[in-house]
Design an enzyme around this catalytic site. Sequence first.
Site, PDB file in Angstrom:
ATOM      1  N   GLN A   1       0.939  -1.583  -0.232  1.00  8.65           N
ATOM      2  CA  GLN A   1      -0.156  -0.082  -0.162  1.00  8.65           C
ATOM      3  C   GLN A   1       1.182   1.443  -0.236  1.00  8.65           C
ATOM      4  OE1 GLN A   1      -3.684  -0.312  -0.702  1.00  8.65           O
ATOM      5  NE2 GLN A   1      -2.840  -2.226  -0.666  1.00  8.65           N
TER       6      GLN A   1
ATOM      7  N   ARG B   1      -3.763   3.557   4.982  1.00  5.89           N
ATOM      8  CA  ARG B   1      -3.398   3.822   3.961  1.00  5.89           C
ATOM      9  C   ARG B   1      -3.989   3.832   2.554  1.00  5.89           C
ATOM     10  NH1 ARG B   1       0.781   4.372   5.700  1.00  5.89           N
ATOM     11  NH2 ARG B   1       2.184   5.078   4.083  1.00  5.89           N
TER      12      ARG B   1
ATOM     13  N   ALA C   1     -12.032   2.970   4.675  1.00  7.07           N
ATOM     14  CA  ALA C   1     -10.617   1.906   4.163  1.00  7.07           C
ATOM     15  C   ALA C   1      -9.983   2.218   3.174  1.00  7.07           C
ATOM     16  CB  ALA C   1     -11.453   0.659   3.669  1.00  7.07           C
ATOM     17  N   HIS C   2      -8.911   1.922   2.552  1.00  4.34           N
ATOM     18  CA  HIS C   2      -8.204   2.485   1.475  1.00  4.34           C
ATOM     19  C   HIS C   2      -8.662   3.412   0.276  1.00  4.34           C
ATOM     20  CE1 HIS C   2      -6.603  -1.822  -0.869  1.00  4.34           C
ATOM     21  NE2 HIS C   2      -8.521  -1.412  -0.476  1.00  4.34           N
ATOM     22  N   ASN C   3      -7.628   4.129   0.315  1.00  2.00           N
ATOM     23  CA  ASN C   3      -8.814   5.378  -0.766  1.00  2.00           C
ATOM     24  C   ASN C   3     -10.061   5.931  -1.139  1.00  2.00           C
ATOM     25  OD1 ASN C   3      -7.066   3.076  -1.965  1.00  2.00           O
ATOM     26  ND2 ASN C   3      -5.907   5.080  -3.249  1.00  2.00           N
TER      27      ASN C   3
END
Lengths: 347, 347, 347
Positions: free
Chosen positions: B199, B219, B240-242
Amino acid sequence: MSGRKTFSLAELAQALELEFQGEGETRLLGIAPLATANAGYLSFLSNIKFKAALQASSASAVILHPEIAVSYTGNCLLSFKPYLSYAQASALFDPLEKPRAGVHPSAVVVAEDVDDSVAIGANCVIEQGAQIGAGTVIGPGAVVGANSRIGTNCFIHANVTIYHGVSIADDVIIHSGVVIGGDGFGFAPSSSGWQKIHQLGGVRIGNRVEIGANSCVDRGALEDTVIGNDVICDDYTMIAHNVVIGDGTAMAAACQVAGSTVIGSGCTFAGNVGVVGHITIADQVHITARTLITKSILKPGSYSSGTGMMETGLWRKNAARFAKLDELYRRVVSLEQQLKIQEKDEG
Amino acid sequence: MSGRKTFSLAELAQALELEFQGEGETRLLGIAPLATANAGYLSFLSNIKFKAALQASSASAVILHPEIAVSYTGNCLLSFKPYLSYAQASALFDPLEKPRAGVHPSAVVVAEDVDDSVAIGANCVIEQGAQIGAGTVIGPGAVVGANSRIGTNCFIHANVTIYHGVSIADDVIIHSGVVIGGDGFGFAPSSSGWQKIHQLGGVRIGNRVEIGANSCVDRGALEDTVIGNDVICDDYTMIAHNVVIGDGTAMAAACQVAGSTVIGSGCTFAGNVGVVGHITIADQVHITARTLITKSILKPGSYSSGTGMMETGLWRKNAARFAKLDELYRRVVSLEQQLKIQEKDEG
Amino acid sequence: MSGRKTFSLAELAQALELEFQGEGETRLLGIAPLATANAGYLSFLSNIKFKAALQASSASAVILHPEIAVSYTGNCLLSFKPYLSYAQASALFDPLEKPRAGVHPSAVVVAEDVDDSVAIGANCVIEQGAQIGAGTVIGPGAVVGANSRIGTNCFIHANVTIYHGVSIADDVIIHSGVVIGGDGFGFAPSSSGWQKIHQLGGVRIGNRVEIGANSCVDRGALEDTVIGNDVICDDYTMIAHNVVIGDGTAMAAACQVAGSTVIGSGCTFAGNVGVVGHITIADQVHITARTLITKSILKPGSYSSGTGMMETGLWRKNAARFAKLDELYRRVVSLEQQLKIQEKDEG
């Protein structure tokens, strides 16, 4: 932590204040379920349903109800509550030794009111004005905030965080990652965004409470968040600000109680029950897994919400119909009326 | 943390920039709800519904809307937004003192760019290349990873973990147990199991954000996970990511947002709302407790899912019928057709 | 952590064991999605659906399936599994450097069996009898309990807590805030409240497992809680005592598995799936988001529960009808019978 503890059958009987049948000198190395117990192990039969497993078991001794024991020829401890006796025996076999009293040199203890019999682990931080009662253990990396009070014989595990102004009574167990006394979620809308409402209340936790790993108990807005005596909470319990939980209530993992809700005593919540804020739950209320409690419950009983599980293909169809359930209801009413009219016409 | 703070009514009026009625020298020791306020306490009436409690209250002063104050003979502060004024007053009464600037000797600070006015608690770890802005507090046991930047006047509570490459703006509060910048959940299937996708993105958090205890903000995979300005998140928020969250959005406890979803500004999510990944939520969307958002929401409004709570016996019957809802729907359609045919026959 | 890593296209091709097309000396500074990649970046096309983005992209090189590459004139790496190749490339570009071997002077390491190649961070605590294998990293503030064993090349991030008697195999990644080996939720009712059942089992975690931030894996009551090889769990995974999870199973964030449930291998659970205790889930079972699994699943397939999301006004009406679903069903049955009777009468 030392090595494994062992007991003879007679020693166990004495420690648990139970009668035994069989050879008292039989050595018992640990406890195991009937189905997997090897020789040298103690087991228990808590439910007569599993009686077949008793005959098949290799356990060297079994905790049995006296009525079952009558027809059992092996070693056994006689108990009218075999499951409770197993629980008591589990304490004897637990290899986890209580850490020795004393403050680890790496700990930072600013507080002065820490009993000599307290064990404070490596890298703990105990802030000013905190009080720690006799026999309590504070695990490595735990932080106890200013002016918080922890009673006697508590076990605060590693990396627990207790904020300032929290009060914890005696014989309480708090597992790692738990946060007690973080700010409740209180904000007033303003033209320039959310105005934080400082959370001026504290948290009060009763005697013999156990709180599972990574749980959160938030401090009150103005008054305290209160957890009664003998409350047991599994991991991920979320108790919001100003919640009050009555004595002896049990919550399985990941239950979430929103702010200012009052929960009675002797309730049992299955896993991941949710409770909205500002409601009241009576004593002796039992909730099935994943139910969302959306309104006050004023009488004892069992309550539920949600739908059953099914294959995704069928579920999609049913869920799509759920979106038309009100319409469907009206259509059924309309059919009923039509039929009545027909009957009249024909009558 | 010092002792309790007290203010005279006149001092409070000045500090909050409000007019007052009554005896300005009245000493106020704290804030309490109308129903339980003793003499010496300030209270507030935020909702005219509770006006009866005003007359019954023993509070020594009350924050009131001027229209209510007209007919009130006791001490009061006059505010067009009593709830907002209470929020502002709560800051004044908060006994939690900001820790003194300085690095505790037990802290491990490898980073060089730490302002002299920063307070770094016992057993903190600040890794290489991290930057900590003026006036920020890092609580005991917190870890700030390499090259992460924390702005000015932030309060990072005890035992928070911030990974490397995270960027946090000014006036941010992060509660204990929060993890910012852990790896997003990214894996590619391969013949030899799951291949981890490193990530490589970071996390960016805006100004005046508050994040509740034990929350997780992962991240990004390639780009950053972004939390806008003035976002407030209760305990157990899972980002969560993004994910991108717009300014001023509020999430009650245990909301979970899956990867790459974009949430607008000014949204409010009640407790334990879930959001699937890769969708878009418009501005000013409001979601009721425990809803699972399964698709993009393109227009403002209120959205829900789930079923209501009822006694378990009734629920079991209804849930069993839910499994046949599609079938039921078809049977109703068939009845309707049959009736139409009959009508024709009779017509 | 050092600065950014860069590679030429040819270097990448060699490292990933792939063929390339174009200018091998092209310098690549990082990875980015096709839509946002600037010059200097590597991208990938994992799904032919997004082929339009390929033409529009400013990426300096792209990982492509050879069939797509035929008609592509830019720089590319040829892979039959572009998404897997991207995953492998992500490891190369990760700026996070493994900490150097050695024990930080602030760490408290009582254990003797710690390999020289292990990196133990600031303020870690490694209790007596713990074993840490070659190449493993223990992040700052992490605690490893007595007699726990961690294998080789693991990465235990900051502020993780591992209780005593836990066994973790090789190449395992555990993110911050995770608690492994906390007590399972076991209590026997007694006349004087809940009698704690000491949790005498441990936790065994297989090779190449990854566990997301703030997860909990409880220790077993009598036997171990077991997580197989190649299992991947996102943040907030809750694994209760005596659960067994088969190899390669993947769980997205906030899945909760109650005690003694056995889950097969190769399963995928979407976010926040719940599983009741004492049931069995077969291999290759796939569960949609937020499903509550209420009974054993004996055959592979996809399973679901819950209702769809809709506007709150409509939802309220439908949810109200859900409370009368059994009644509605009976009314439809009654209508059907009535119509049959009518038909007979008319026949």
